[in-house]
Design an enzyme around this catalytic site. Structure first.
Site, mmCIF file in Angstrom:
data_model
loop_
_atom_site.group_PDB
_atom_site.id
_atom_site.type_symbol
_atom_site.label_atom_id
_atom_site.label_comp_id
_atom_site.label_asym_id
_atom_site.label_seq_id
_atom_site.Cartn_x
_atom_site.Cartn_y
_atom_site.Cartn_z
ATOM 1 N N ASN A 63 -12.399 -0.791 -1.214
ATOM 2 C CA ASN A 63 -11.701 -1.308 -0.043
ATOM 3 C C ASN A 63 -12.468 -0.899 1.209
ATOM 4 O OD1 ASN A 63 -9.084 -2.276 1.387
ATOM 5 N ND2 ASN A 63 -9.561 -0.296 2.294
ATOM 6 N N GLU A 64 -12.981 -1.889 1.944
ATOM 7 C CA GLU A 64 -13.592 -1.650 3.260
ATOM 8 C C GLU A 64 -14.555 -0.465 3.259
ATOM 9 O OE1 GLU A 64 -10.707 -1.443 6.371
ATOM 10 O OE2 GLU A 64 -9.843 -3.377 5.910
ATOM 11 N N TYR A 75 -7.051 -8.489 11.109
ATOM 12 C CA TYR A 75 -5.879 -8.136 11.919
ATOM 13 C C TYR A 75 -6.280 -8.467 13.351
ATOM 14 C CZ TYR A 75 -4.468 -5.232 7.891
ATOM 15 O OH TYR A 75 -4.132 -4.775 6.635
ATOM 16 N N GLU A 82 -6.363 -8.955 2.881
ATOM 17 C CA GLU A 82 -5.516 -8.215 3.830
ATOM 18 C C GLU A 82 -5.515 -8.991 5.136
ATOM 19 O OE1 GLU A 82 -5.919 -4.076 4.904
ATOM 20 O OE2 GLU A 82 -6.340 -3.533 2.818
ATOM 21 N N GLU A 112 0.845 -1.207 0.000
ATOM 22 C CA GLU A 112 0.000 0.000 0.000
ATOM 23 C C GLU A 112 0.873 1.247 0.000
ATOM 24 O OE1 GLU A 112 -3.149 0.101 2.906
ATOM 25 O OE2 GLU A 112 -3.784 2.092 2.251
HETATM 26 O O1 AHR Z 1 -4.098 -0.274 8.755
HETATM 27 C C1 AHR Z 1 -4.060 -0.395 7.364
HETATM 28 C C2 AHR Z 1 -5.451 -0.432 6.836
HETATM 29 O O2 AHR Z 1 -6.167 -1.496 7.425
HETATM 30 C C3 AHR Z 1 -5.641 -0.652 5.344
HETATM 31 O O3 AHR Z 1 -5.295 0.459 4.553
HETATM 32 C C4 AHR Z 1 -7.111 -0.940 5.326
HETATM 33 O O4 AHR Z 1 -7.542 -1.635 4.210
HETATM 34 C C5 AHR Z 1 -7.351 -1.690 6.629
HETATM 35 O O5 AHR Z 1 -8.380 -1.126 7.375
#
Ligand code: AHR
Length: 526
Positions: free
Chosen positions: A179-180, A245, A293, A35
């Protein structure tokens, strides 16, 4: 590694079936993501003027290291960055910097579409472009497809590419719409109803420019968002994209220690199951999942535009953050994707270079963090098919996370099984008893072990090889072998196997009712 673990408490019993040749998985689960954030591109893979860069500005040491990860696909340019990115700013001879409202910095635009495609070719990966569905439009997305894929003469965007010095199409096969866009943190966030219609109309336009592209779009394991999306646009989609994450460090950079971090190892499987169930709710069996991701550690980027907030991003560069917890979690994530190979067809570690990625880039070279070695092992050493298997064993203290995680794979030649074995325990070695086709192998086998000197071990500029994979011969006695603490071990078991007391079981076609005919499997005639 010599001891077979006899006499050590058994951490797990794993039975691998040889009754079928298993499920062939998509190699795109070993995918990557870069990114325009902090030093992933500028000062990461792209550093014009560095003695380590080529004439294009690509860091050659980074290309070499990334090629060791055998990346099949790389997603770019974001992430949140895309939701206010206009691709026209990054093409042609005149690049104008733009203020990036997503990350609140100025992007020079000197690394754009042509540079990314060239970098992908250099590392041997397919480019995967994520479009702007925040401030962008269906027309802007389809124009990007024309710019990259249409032959010159087809239209103004294809002609523009030719004018920019690339007469031949770039042939970008992978595309994501947005994206999101479900998140209020995202520029141009949408409601579920708005999203479903925008994706439908964008997909129509993009496919009318190039019906051969593979389309993904931002989704989540949440019915209210993804069901309308699939209802309106599912027929145009190859996959839906989810993100994960598991250590929330966006605002407060307090990385979890080994125990708490590894205790989240079942999170990926949970997300996959939830998403699979949503796909099952609609009659769209052809649509897969892209975990495009993922990382144990969330990126650190506190809110705000202050110099302090922007400078805080340097904390992502602290190599001591990335320990054997990250390595063990990474193995578990990939195992979850590969065990669900029927529906998970892509995954992209976020990111590849710097921030929380497997590769740390500094002016004098690169550091292969602990996760680099796990990603390289999975991408290079596994068989092509995931075998059915069952496991039973102890859990880590205080939770329902098994001490031992595993994945069994069969190589296409039908003559080798590679088993990935993870011991999540922070301090104790465990014995694992392994059987294949009901037989417990005995003998000494080739293996690769990644364990490091302790659970908090990491690599950095001063100690780039403190954690490194080691090729060993592993002794297996009646199926029992010893797994070091906080480790990932790959064991290669040849078929037919030496089973016991020197006996070599020579079953018909290795006890498999199947034999490899050419590149496909056919049931063995009795
Ligand atoms: O913290 C990075 C971000 O996490 C990315 O840009 C996004 O897609 C996700 O929320």
């Amino acid at each position: 590694m010599s001891s077979s673990g006899v006499g050590t408490a058994v951490g797990a019993r794993i039975d691998v079936s040889l009754a079928t040749p298993g499920t062939r998985y998509a190699r795109d689960v070993f995918g990557h993501f870069v990114e325009h954030f902090h030093r992933q591109v500028y000062g990461g893979l792209f550093e014009p003027g560095s003695d380590l860069s080529d004439e294009r500005g690509f860091r050659l040491d980074v290309i070499q290291a990334v090629r060791e990860l055998a990346p099949p696909v790389v997603r770019w340019p974001g992430g949140c960055f895309v939701s206010a990115y206009h691709w026209l700013d990054g093409v042609g001879p005149q690049r104008r910097p733009h203020y990036d409202p997503a990350w609140r910095v100025t992007d020079p635009n000197t690394f754009g579409t042509a540079e990314f495609v060239a970098w992908c070719r250099a590392v041997g990966a397919e480019p995967y472009l994520c479009t702007n569905a925040g401030t962008g439009t269906a027309e802007e997305m389809s124009a990007w497809v024309e710019y990259t894929n249409a032959p010159a003469g087809r239209g103004r965007w294809a002609d523009l590419r030719a004018e920019h010095g690339s007469p031949e199409p770039f042939d970008v096969r992978w595309w994501s719409i947005g994206n999101e866009n479900y998140g209020d943190w995202e520029i141009g966030a949408k409601t579920a109803a708005e999203w479903a219609v925008l994706v439908r109309e964008s997909a129509k336009m993009m496919l009318r420019v190039d019906e051969g592209i593979h389309l993904l779009t931002a989704a989540r394991a949440e019915l209210g968002w993804t069901l309308p999306l699939l209802t309106e646009a599912g027929r145009y989609l190859d996959m839906i994209s989810i993100h994960g994450y598991w250590d929330d460090l966006w605002q407060a950079d307090e990385p979890s220690a080994y125990g708490p971090a590894v205790s989240r190892s079942l999170g990926p499987q949970t997300e996959i199951e939830r998403t699979r169930n949503i796909l099952g709710a609609v009659d769209l069996s052809g649509v897969g999942i892209a975990f495009d991701e993922w990382n144990l550690r969330g990126w650190h980027h506190p809110d705000g535009t202050s110099a302090e907030a922007i400078a805080a991003r340097d904390r992502n560069d602290d190599n001591s953050t990335y320990t054997m917890a990250d390595a063990v979690f990474t193995a578990g994530f990939l195992n979850a994707c590969l065990r669900n190979a029927d529906v998970v067809r892509m995954a992209n570690v976020a990111p590849t270079v710097n921030t929380r990625g497997p590769l740390f880039v500094h002016p004098g070279g690169v550091v292969r963090r602990t996760t680099f070695h796990v990603l390289a092992l999975y991408a290079q050493a596994l068989g092509e098919r995931v075998l059915e298997s069952t496991a039973a064993g102890a859990d880590l203290e205080g939770g329902a996370v098994p001490v031992v995680d595993h994945l069994a794979t069969l190589h296409d030649d039908g003559r080798r099984v590679t088993v990935a074995l993870t011991n999540r325990h922070p301090t104790d070695a465990v014995a694992c008893v392994l059987t294949l086709g009901g037989h417990a192998p005995t003998g000494t086998f080739d293996a690769t072990v990644l364990d490091g000197p302790g659970p908090d071990a990491y690599n950095d500029v001063e100690h780039p090889s403190r954690v490194a994979p080691e090729r060993v011969r592993v002794e297996v006695t009646e199926g029992s072998l010893l797994l070091p603490p906080h480790s990932v071990t790959f064991v290669d078991l040849p078929l037919p196997l030496p089973y016991a007391a020197g006996e070599v079981l020579a079953p018909a076609a290795h006890d498999l009712p199947w034999r490899l005919v050419g590149r496909s499997w056919s049931r063995r005639t009795p």
